[in-house]
Design an enzyme around this catalytic site. Structure first.
Site, PDB file in Angstrom:
ATOM      1  N   HIS A  94      -7.760  -7.014  -1.806  1.00 54.44           N
ATOM      2  CA  HIS A  94      -6.763  -6.749  -0.798  1.00 54.44           C
ATOM      3  C   HIS A  94      -5.953  -8.021  -0.556  1.00 54.44           C
ATOM      4  O   HIS A  94      -6.413  -8.920   0.154  1.00 54.44           O
ATOM      5  CB  HIS A  94      -7.596  -6.451   0.446  1.00 54.44           C
ATOM      6  CG  HIS A  94      -7.028  -5.587   1.483  1.00 54.44           C
ATOM      7  ND1 HIS A  94      -7.806  -4.678   2.127  1.00 54.44           N
ATOM      8  CD2 HIS A  94      -5.825  -5.480   2.048  1.00 54.44           C
ATOM      9  CE1 HIS A  94      -7.098  -4.063   3.041  1.00 54.44           C
ATOM     10  NE2 HIS A  94      -5.880  -4.534   3.005  1.00 54.44           N
ATOM     11  N   HIS A 135      -4.053  -3.502  13.667  1.00 49.91           N
ATOM     12  CA  HIS A 135      -3.099  -4.294  12.874  1.00 49.91           C
ATOM     13  C   HIS A 135      -1.870  -4.577  13.723  1.00 49.91           C
ATOM     14  O   HIS A 135      -0.769  -4.124  13.417  1.00 49.91           O
ATOM     15  CB  HIS A 135      -2.717  -3.549  11.606  1.00 49.91           C
ATOM     16  CG  HIS A 135      -3.857  -3.190  10.703  1.00 49.91           C
ATOM     17  ND1 HIS A 135      -4.762  -2.187  10.986  1.00 49.91           N
ATOM     18  CD2 HIS A 135      -4.251  -3.708   9.515  1.00 49.91           C
ATOM     19  CE1 HIS A 135      -5.649  -2.097   9.992  1.00 49.91           C
ATOM     20  NE2 HIS A 135      -5.366  -3.011   9.099  1.00 49.91           N
ATOM     21  N   GLU A 150     -11.415  -8.182   5.755  1.00 52.92           N
ATOM     22  CA  GLU A 150     -11.743  -6.966   6.521  1.00 52.92           C
ATOM     23  C   GLU A 150     -13.169  -6.491   6.217  1.00 52.92           C
ATOM     24  O   GLU A 150     -13.781  -5.796   7.028  1.00 52.92           O
ATOM     25  CB  GLU A 150     -10.757  -5.835   6.185  1.00 52.92           C
ATOM     26  CG  GLU A 150      -9.379  -6.008   6.793  1.00 52.92           C
ATOM     27  CD  GLU A 150      -8.454  -4.813   6.525  1.00 52.92           C
ATOM     28  OE1 GLU A 150      -7.412  -4.751   7.177  1.00 52.92           O
ATOM     29  OE2 GLU A 150      -8.771  -3.955   5.676  1.00 52.92           O
ATOM     30  N   HIS A 175      -9.097   1.671   4.530  1.00 50.81           N
ATOM     31  CA  HIS A 175      -8.268   2.417   5.493  1.00 50.81           C
ATOM     32  C   HIS A 175      -6.767   2.282   5.203  1.00 50.81           C
ATOM     33  O   HIS A 175      -5.947   2.295   6.124  1.00 50.81           O
ATOM     34  CB  HIS A 175      -8.610   1.998   6.924  1.00 50.81           C
ATOM     35  CG  HIS A 175      -8.364   0.551   7.231  1.00 50.81           C
ATOM     36  ND1 HIS A 175      -9.149  -0.178   8.088  1.00 50.81           N
ATOM     37  CD2 HIS A 175      -7.415  -0.311   6.791  1.00 50.81           C
ATOM     38  CE1 HIS A 175      -8.688  -1.409   8.166  1.00 50.81           C
ATOM     39  NE2 HIS A 175      -7.633  -1.529   7.396  1.00 50.81           N
TER      40      HIS A 175
HETATM   41  C1  DHB Z   1      -2.462  -1.970   3.498  1.00 51.13           C
HETATM   42  C2  DHB Z   1      -2.699  -2.258   4.832  1.00 51.13           C
HETATM   43  C3  DHB Z   1      -3.973  -2.325   5.329  1.00 51.13           C
HETATM   44  O1  DHB Z   1      -4.257  -2.548   6.629  1.00 51.13           O
HETATM   45  C4  DHB Z   1      -5.037  -2.148   4.501  1.00 51.13           C
HETATM   46  O2  DHB Z   1      -6.260  -2.299   5.035  1.00 51.13           O
HETATM   47  C5  DHB Z   1      -4.833  -1.861   3.155  1.00 51.13           C
HETATM   48  C6  DHB Z   1      -3.535  -1.767   2.666  1.00 51.13           C
HETATM   49  C7  DHB Z   1      -1.084  -1.861   2.971  1.00 51.13           C
HETATM   50  O3  DHB Z   1      -0.128  -2.119   3.716  1.00 51.13           O
HETATM   51  O4  DHB Z   1      -0.926  -1.482   1.808  1.00 51.13           O
HETATM   52 FE    FE Z   2      -6.216  -3.054   7.094  1.00 52.32          FE
END
Ligand code: DHB
Ligand code: FE
Length: 280
Positions: A193, A59, A240, A12
């Site tokens: 991530h 978030h 996540e 996402h």
């Molecule tokens: C980013 C933020 C998110 O919540 C995520 O799931 C993936 C990437 C980001 O800030 O790049």
């Molecule tokens: Fe995220």
């Protein structure tokens, strides 16, 4: 009775929403990423779900550090796109399903899962980016949505095992709602991530793909993966991925893989996407 027919999982990444909203989806950086959702948009137009139970994480948009529910179910009539610092995304308001959400809350809580009841909240990129990826840019979203927010932002997040079991409880809840409705369960977030610190941008393609294989074939096994493995192997925000296990728990033990897509880079993360169908 209502029935869970399929599960969708997708990353996402917020920059995906910005790319769409600012007309940049055909640029060379973004084109291959959006190409991975062409099948998905056609598939969902054929499936015509009545309801999506959309598992995502907030978030720090709707919830601050004042209150951090582990699992929170959105029971409102509608949910506005959240202002995440640049104004709300120019996407439709999300239509909820209060009666069905109340039924899921009652059923799941009585199956010994603690859900926080949320009667008002805005929804951030965790929910709106998957909607955009699956439906494009319509004037109204063609489906009702019950948001289910999971805390994966502040320690301690729930275990993969608990998420998997919650998915099973949600499936039982859906199956006892007295209406002929086609329901999908979506899991969002992940994959590799790591957003900050010396390992920012860390990607582990091999681990991600093996995790996807096991999500499909052997979810019982990945339900046992401890948080520390997500952090070590795929970065701190890869946790996540436990939300995908809620989706998987809501499906049959054996599923049909309708679509699978993996792409790097998406912002500084890896993007994963699968569509799994129940066959019973
Ligand atoms: C980013 C933020 C998110 O919540 C995520 O799931 C993936 C990437 C980001 O800030 O790049
Ligand atoms: Fe995220």
């Amino acid at each position: 009775m209502a029935r869970v027919t399929a599960g969708v999982a997708t990353s996402h990444v917020p920059a995906i929403g910005a790319a769409l909203d600012n007309g940049r989806a055909t640029e060379p950086y973004w084109k291959p990423l959006f190409a991975g959702y062409e099948f998905s948009k056609q598939w969902i137009a054929r499936q015509k779900p009545d309801l999506v139970v959309l598992i995502y994480n907030d978030h720090a948009s709707a919830f601050s550090l004042d209150i951090v529910p582990t699992f929170a179910i959105g029971c409102a009539d509608s949910f506005q796109p959240a202002d995440e610092g640049w104004g709300p995304r120019p996407v439709p308001v999300v239509q909820g399903y209060p009666e069905f959400a109340a039924h899921i809350a009652q059923s799941v809580i009585q199956q010994d899962f603690d859900l926080t009841i949320i009667n008002r909240m805005d929804v951030d990129h965790g929910l709106t980016v998957p909607m955009s990826l699956m439906f494009g840019q319509p004037d109204r979203w063609p489906v009702r949505v019950i948001p289910l927010a999971v805390n994966v932002v502040l320690f301690p997040p729930p275990s993969g095992r608990r998420c998997f079991e919650l998915g099973k409880a949600i499936r039982r809840a859906v199956g006892t709602f007295d209406a002929d409705l086609n329901v999908q369960v979506w899991g969002t977030g992940g994959m590799s991530h790591q957003l900050h610190g010396p390992r920012a941008g860390f990607i582990n393609k091999e681990w991600d793909n093996r995790w996807l294989d096991r999500l499909i074939e052997d979810p019982e096994e990945i339900a046992r993966i401890p948080h520390i493995e997500y952090l070590r192997e795929a970065g701190s925000e890869a946790v996540e991925l436990v939300m995908w296990l809620i989706m998987r728990g809501a499906l049959d033990a054996r599923v049909r893989t309708a679509h699978r897509f993996y792409h790097v880079p998406a912002s500084n993360t890896a993007l994963g996407h699968v569509i799994l169908e129940n066959t019973t």
